[in-house]
Motif scaffolding. Structure first.
Motif, short mmCIF file in Angstrom:
data_model
loop_
_atom_site.label_atom_id
_atom_site.label_comp_id
_atom_site.label_asym_id
_atom_site.label_seq_id
_atom_site.Cartn_x
_atom_site.Cartn_y
_atom_site.Cartn_z
N GLY A 35 0.81 -1.21 0.00
CA GLY A 35 0.00 0.00 0.00
C GLY A 35 0.84 1.26 0.00
O GLY A 35 0.54 2.23 -0.70
N MET A 36 1.92 1.25 0.76
CA MET A 36 2.81 2.41 0.82
C MET A 36 3.49 2.64 -0.52
O MET A 36 3.65 3.78 -0.96
CB MET A 36 3.86 2.18 1.92
N SER A 37 3.89 1.55 -1.19
CA SER A 37 4.57 1.68 -2.48
C SER A 37 3.60 2.10 -3.59
O SER A 37 4.02 2.61 -4.62
CB SER A 37 5.25 0.36 -2.86
N GLN A 38 2.30 1.87 -3.38
CA GLN A 38 1.30 2.32 -4.34
C GLN A 38 0.98 3.80 -4.17
O GLN A 38 0.63 4.48 -5.14
CB GLN A 38 0.01 1.49 -4.18
N ASP A 39 1.11 4.30 -2.95
CA ASP A 39 0.77 5.69 -2.66
C ASP A 39 1.95 6.64 -2.82
O ASP A 39 1.78 7.86 -2.80
CB ASP A 39 0.22 5.82 -1.24
N SER A 40 3.17 6.10 -2.93
CA SER A 40 4.36 6.95 -3.07
C SER A 40 5.42 6.20 -3.86
O SER A 40 5.21 5.06 -4.27
CB SER A 40 4.91 7.34 -1.69
N ASP A 41 6.56 6.85 -4.08
CA ASP A 41 7.65 6.20 -4.82
C ASP A 41 8.70 5.61 -3.87
O ASP A 41 9.84 5.40 -4.25
CB ASP A 41 8.32 7.19 -5.77
N CYS A 42 8.29 5.32 -2.64
CA CYS A 42 9.22 4.80 -1.64
C CYS A 42 9.64 3.36 -1.95
O CYS A 42 9.09 2.71 -2.84
CB CYS A 42 8.59 4.85 -0.25
N ILE A 43 10.62 2.88 -1.18
CA ILE A 43 11.02 1.47 -1.20
C ILE A 43 10.66 0.90 0.16
O ILE A 43 11.13 1.39 1.19
CB ILE A 43 12.52 1.31 -1.44
N ALA A 44 9.81 -0.12 0.19
CA ALA A 44 9.39 -0.73 1.45
C ALA A 44 9.99 -2.13 1.57
O ALA A 44 9.83 -2.95 0.67
CB ALA A 44 7.86 -0.80 1.53
N ILE A 45 10.68 -2.36 2.68
CA ILE A 45 11.35 -3.64 2.93
C ILE A 45 10.63 -4.36 4.06
O ILE A 45 10.38 -3.78 5.12
CB ILE A 45 12.82 -3.42 3.31
N VAL A 46 10.30 -5.64 3.83
CA VAL A 46 9.58 -6.43 4.82
C VAL A 46 10.39 -7.66 5.18
O VAL A 46 10.93 -8.34 4.30
CB VAL A 46 8.20 -6.89 4.29
N VAL A 47 10.49 -7.93 6.49
CA VAL A 47 11.04 -9.20 6.96
C VAL A 47 9.89 -9.95 7.62
O VAL A 47 9.26 -9.45 8.56
CB VAL A 47 12.19 -9.00 7.96
N SER A 48 9.59 -11.14 7.11
CA SER A 48 8.46 -11.92 7.62
C SER A 48 8.76 -12.53 8.97
O SER A 48 9.82 -13.13 9.16
CB SER A 48 8.10 -13.02 6.62
N GLU A 49 7.82 -12.38 9.89
CA GLU A 49 7.97 -12.97 11.22
C GLU A 49 7.71 -14.47 11.19
O GLU A 49 8.23 -15.21 12.02
CB GLU A 49 6.98 -12.29 12.18
N GLU A 50 6.95 -14.94 10.21
CA GLU A 50 6.61 -16.36 10.12
C GLU A 50 7.71 -17.17 9.42
O GLU A 50 8.09 -18.25 9.87
CB GLU A 50 5.29 -16.55 9.36
N THR A 51 8.21 -16.64 8.29
CA THR A 51 9.17 -17.40 7.48
C THR A 51 10.58 -16.83 7.49
O THR A 51 11.52 -17.53 7.10
CB THR A 51 8.69 -17.47 6.02
#
Length: 261
Positions: free
Chosen positions: A213-229
């Protein structure tokens, strides 16, 4: 009068078609396509009424709406317009021309990015190994002050240890997003807009939806680390890149951040 169609007219039509196609793609990516198509329909009706049918009263009313509507469109699509000019300026040929006249060294600029990128990559790698959930947003050309204001301002140097401490499971800020602006960690515990896309894999959680959602609303780079995997994901321009290695993450961040230079 006979209308002569020359090379200049052909170039004119091709350029207009390219601009319309580019705006079509931009609106589609930003989920504003229905509005864009509605505007095109109105413009066609306006041309038919005023130029073909020559209906003076209705044509004059539509003329006024068009003249006033331009200002409304600028307000409505301000983020999309900003992204259009950002993409235009970030084009490789445009950057090459700028570097030619300014004498900028791309390799030197890439070296300048390492103190920003390496701590983020190493923190993501360590958190991935420990399966510690994290959400890091790197600002580019579009300001993220409204998002940063939803969290706690920290204004600190970028540090691997600090990033890992922020997302430590017992930390009060670990559930929100960390905003990175330039060479500073700006705010933590921030709330991001959540994407409602239907084609996101069910295995991906709220962090991934927030990053998208953040990358759709702006030109940012969003990095996610999954808590499950423990998997590392990057969201850019409304697209997710899954299961990244540390090397691939570093490559993506370097390439994307170099576009600002």
């Amino acid at each position: 009068m006979f209308f002569e169609f020359g090379i200049k007219d052909a170039i004119d039509i091709i350029l207009v078609a390219l601009i319309l196609y580019y705006f079509y793609r931009l609106m589609k990516e930003s989920r504003s396509l229905p509005v864009f198509m509605g505007i095109l329909v109105f413009i066609v009706l306006w041309l038919v009424v005023s130029q073909v049918l020559e209906m003076k009263l209705l044509g004059s009313i539509m003329d006024k709406l068009v003249s006033v509507g331009v200002i409304g469109l600028i307000v409505l699509f301000q983020d999309d317009i900003r992204r259009f000019f950002y993409n235009l300026g970030a084009h490789q040929r445009v950057k090459g021309i700028r570097r030619f006249f300014t004498g900028e060294d791309g390799r030197k600029k890439e070296e300048d990015l390492k103190p920003i990128i390496i701590p983020i990559v190493m923190a993501a790698l360590n958190m991935s190994k420990k399966k510690v959930g994290a959400l890091i947003v790197m600002q580019r050309s579009m300001p993220l002050d409204d998002v940063a204001n939803t969290g706690e301002m920290i204004d600190a140097n970028i540090s691997q240890q600090l990033i890992e401490n922020i997302f430590f499971k017992n930390s009060p800020l670990h559930d929100g997003a960390l905003i990175v602006e330039g060479k500073r960690l700006k705010a933590a515990g921030c709330i991001l807009p959540v994407s409602h896309e239907q084609n996101i894999p069910k295995s991906l959680g709220l962090r991934h939806r927030a990053a998208l959602g953040m990358s759709q609303d702006s030109d940012c780079i969003a990095i996610v680390v999954s808590e499950e995997t423990g998997g590392i994901t990057v969201a850019i321009d409304g697209q997710l890149q899954l299961r990244l290695t540390a090397e691939k993450l570093e490559s993506i961040l370097t390439e994307e951040m170099m576009q600002l230079i």
